[in-house]
Design a protein around this motif. Sequence first.
Motif: not given
Length: 217
Positions: A159-163, A131-139, A60-62, A141-146
Amino acid sequence: MSISYMDYTSPSTQFTYDLSNNQSFKKNDQNFINELSIKQLNTLGNVSLLDIYLSTGNIVEPHIHQNASELVYGISGSAIVSLINPFTNQLLNYPIQPSQVVNIPQGWWHYEIASTDNTHLLAIFDAPIPETIFGSDILRLTPANVLAHSYCLDEAKVKDTLAPIKQTVVIGPPSDCNQTQSQMKPTAMQHVNQMYINPGYQYHGYYNPMYSQQYPY
């Protein structure tokens, strides 16, 4: 103590529910989650739960629950429940078997990894809807440049890692992941076994049991 404003004389009052009718996520027949909240059972009050089924190595992901504490209860099989204590910045790993519990305070980063097949966990929350905030959504949805700017990383590599993360994972690794259980290094599985045998065991690295790589802090 919560105060109920439920009209218990109403014909719409519900006292029973079959959780199999509300599957909140399904990876496959061995890995899925059923959910019960006030949306399904209107007499619940200030409590809700997730009925979690996992096979070996599935996670169950972080994630965090921003509105509730969570009590994880072992029904069958075994798992490692891991959480980060924000007051000490320690990663804590707790093995759980049937009849054992792990408590996760509200808002703490945590995840669960199944150590055996047919693992069944019950996650109980002190809120009418978890209510849940998933790590996959943080990764994703946060812009790669940020992320690159925040942590002095190479933006192209970020970008390549999170694509591959295109949606909420919930139970990982995703079904289309090209890594398999058979590719796991024996030494890596030993770390999971050590966490299961010894709750105080601290492995100095981040380990995903479905991958052979190890990432130091």
